[in-house]
Design an enzyme around this catalytic site. Structure first.
Site, PDB file in Angstrom:
ATOM      1  N   ARG A   9     -29.706 -27.615 -37.928  1.00 31.32           N
ATOM      2  CA  ARG A   9     -28.860 -26.764 -36.968  1.00 31.32           C
ATOM      3  C   ARG A   9     -28.515 -25.333 -37.380  1.00 31.32           C
ATOM      4  NH1 ARG A   9     -25.692 -30.803 -34.393  1.00 31.32           N
ATOM      5  NH2 ARG A   9     -25.064 -31.219 -36.484  1.00 31.32           N
ATOM      6  N   THR A  10     -27.650 -25.622 -38.592  1.00 31.17           N
ATOM      7  CA  THR A  10     -26.900 -24.171 -38.919  1.00 31.17           C
ATOM      8  C   THR A  10     -27.842 -23.339 -39.395  1.00 31.17           C
ATOM      9  OG1 THR A  10     -25.101 -25.660 -39.889  1.00 31.17           O
ATOM     10  CG2 THR A  10     -25.097 -23.574 -40.849  1.00 31.17           C
TER      11      THR A  10
ATOM     12  N   LYS B 195     -38.484 -24.388 -60.588  1.00 26.61           N
ATOM     13  CA  LYS B 195     -39.182 -23.318 -61.655  1.00 26.61           C
ATOM     14  C   LYS B 195     -38.193 -23.160 -62.900  1.00 26.61           C
ATOM     15  CE  LYS B 195     -41.935 -20.934 -58.148  1.00 26.61           C
ATOM     16  NZ  LYS B 195     -41.944 -20.101 -57.398  1.00 26.61           N
TER      17      LYS B 195
ATOM     18  N   ARG C 259     -25.951 -21.581 -48.151  1.00 22.59           N
ATOM     19  CA  ARG C 259     -25.567 -22.785 -48.169  1.00 22.59           C
ATOM     20  C   ARG C 259     -25.872 -23.387 -49.430  1.00 22.59           C
ATOM     21  NH1 ARG C 259     -25.365 -27.860 -44.066  1.00 22.59           N
ATOM     22  NH2 ARG C 259     -24.051 -26.401 -42.945  1.00 22.59           N
TER      23      ARG C 259
ATOM     24  N   HIS D  45     -16.550 -24.082 -44.710  1.00 23.18           N
ATOM     25  CA  HIS D  45     -17.838 -23.867 -43.709  1.00 23.18           C
ATOM     26  C   HIS D  45     -16.847 -23.058 -42.501  1.00 23.18           C
ATOM     27  CE1 HIS D  45     -21.138 -24.214 -41.507  1.00 23.18           C
ATOM     28  NE2 HIS D  45     -21.395 -25.414 -41.359  1.00 23.18           N
TER      29      HIS D  45
END
Lengths: 340, 174
Positions: free
Chosen positions: A87-88, A115, A137, A167
């Protein structure tokens, strides 16, 4: 993120220090405009209101048949998600696209991290592609600060959630939702209910509510889900949900992360629901026009009853809609601050 | 130097508009003002013309071509177009026509609301300094101003024009 940290960090591998308390020199320009958005902490009321006012204009625009404006045409925005969040990420992507920016979605857990590429190497490579903004995030607190400290001038960083720390856009969209439905913050009683201890959303919400001079901010949770210094955040603490809900104008439920059960923070989901679940009966303790909010995704039958989540007091889906407008406001303001 | 009286210019604009609409066989156009001064002028013009359609208001902040130079406008107000523009004759109203960039942005925004049958530009004052091929069909007054001079509409009540001398060369986007 401490100011002393300047060494490359392996993506998702090395624990970053907790962020410092004064990031303002980092996220604001000399004349007080938003250069990055890393945390709500330290922002002033005028700036928060400016973000909400700008979001209001975008909300209006998002109701048009043609939802796109040319504001960020030619800009490239990278969604740098080290932690999954549909959603974010989607609302950030939609916000950017409706501003006519080009959007690149990078899921780090499946690319450079595996990697062994360092975070700074990843950044340098993306910078070499002349991008304009990172939306970050990460599961570690302080990652957005770290990136903001190391990006080239002219690139903005938006924190889309870092560890337990912050947030900020979620908190801003919550404030936007409250303001749209309730208006003046100074007359409101707001209760934040649930896992305050692990919630970056709750921390950002508490800062935002206090900056906007909310009449009373309550946190309601079992002792095991409250931070040790919670009383220093300027909130009233309740361990009893019935008492904490009495006469409140807004209830913000937090998601109970089920993995907490395994770490002995709580005895069982059933018992948690019995003691801290928002049910139709408990909702009656609040003000009759009380708003019910949830940052999602809601665990129905764990922290909230389905009838309440879908009921007339719920603005949970409106929060999602407003999230686009708020992110458009922040994106355009940070890009504007770089230009002006 | 004395600035023109706004009510007199509004009367002149209303006369010109009636003639223009009759000449082009346009009935009941939608009057759309550009924030802020254009909305004030549009309200008065709509009243003088007896237009039935509700007033439209445009804030072109999201459509400006100078965002990459000067950033976000601090006070963006929502645009309000009361109905779909498809097939509608629009009378677009602003206070001052200068470079033409505001009108260009307004046209871009209007077309995001639909495809109007026509757009007619009406301005209280036009001055020299056009940077785009844009001209008004209805003009209250033409003024010759120096590069360091601007004409500003103050309002909403009473409406008056004010001549301003800038300390540095102006970059007005009117």
């Amino acid at each position: 993120m401490s100011d002393t940290v300047d060494t490359p960090v392996l993506a998702g591998a090395t624990r970053l220090p907790e962020p410092g308390p004064l990031p303002n020199h980092l996220q604001l320009t000399d004349d007080g405009q938003l250069r990055h958005l890393l945390t709500i902490e330290g922002l002033n009321r005028d700036l928060l209101n400016e973000i909400l006012d700008t979001a209001e204009s975008f909300a209006n625009m998002n109701e048009k048949a043609v939802k796109k404006v040319p504001l960020l045409r030619g800009k490239t925005i990278v969604n740098l998600f080290f932690e999954a969040s549909t959603r974010t990420r989607t609302t950030f992507e939609l916000a950017a696209k409706r501003l006519s920016a080009d959007v690149l979605n990078i899921n780090i857990s499946t690319s450079s991290a595996v990697k062994g590429e360092s975070l700074l190497d990843t950044l340098r490579n993306l910078e070499a592609m002349n991008v304009d903004m990172f939306v970050v995030r990460h599961e570690e607190s302080g990652t957005a600060h770290f990136i903001a400290r190391h990006v080239a001038p002219g690139i903005s960083v938006l924190n889309a959630g870092d560890g337990r720390h912050a947030h900020p856009t979620q908190a801003l969209l919550d404030m936007f939702t409250i303001r749209r439905h309730k208006g003046d913050f100074t007359k409101l009683k707001v209760a934040i209910v649930g896992d305050i201890l692990h919630s970056r959303v709750a921390r950002s919400q508490i800062h935002a509510l206090n900056i906007l001079q909310t009449g009373e901010v309550r946190v309601v949770a079992p002792c095991s889900l409250l931070p040790a210094n919670v009383d220093q955040l300027g909130v009233h603490v309740y361990n009893d949900l019935d008492a904490g809900l009495k006469d409140v104008d807004v209830i913000i439920m937090l998601r109970l992360q089920r993995e907490r059960m395994e770490h002995a923070h709580l005895p069982s989901e059933h018992e948690y629901y019995q003691l801290f679940g928002l049910t139709s009966r408990r909702l009656q303790l609040a003000h009759p026009t009380c708003l019910v909010m949830h940052p999602g995704p809601a665990n129905r039958g764990v922290e909230i009853e389905s009838a309440v989540a879908d009921g007339p007091h719920s603005v949970i889906l409106q929060q999602v809609t407003y999230g686009i407008s708020v992110r458009q406001a922040v994106m355009s303001m940070v890009m504007g601050a770089h230009q002006s | 130097m004395k600035t023109p009286d706004v009510p007199t210019l509004l009367d002149r604009m209303a006369d010109q508009t009636r003639q223009y609409l009759a000449r082009h066989d346009i009935d009941n156009p939608m009057v759309v003002g550009i924030h802020s001064g254009g909305v004030w002028i549009a309200e008065h013009l709509r009243e003088r013309l007896g237009v039935e359609r509700p007033l439209g208001k445009l804030d072109i902040s999201f459509y400006r071509d100078d965002f990459s130079r000067i950033g976000m406008h601090p006070q963006v107000r929502p645009s309000e177009l009361p109905e779909d523009l498809d097939g509608v004759h629009v009378l677009l109203v602003d206070d001052v026509l200068y470079t033409g960039r505001t009108i260009r942005a307004a046209l871009n925004e209007l077309f995001d609301y639909g495809r109007p049958a026509s757009v007619t530009l009406a301005v209280l004052v036009e001055r020299d300094g056009r940077e785009l091929p844009i001209a008004a069909a209805i003009v209250g007054e033409h003024m010759e101003l120096g590069t360091r001079e601007q004409i500003k509409l103050r309002g909403p009540e009473p409406l008056r024009l004010e001549r301003v001398t800038l300390e540095t060369d102006g970059d007005a986007d009117a």
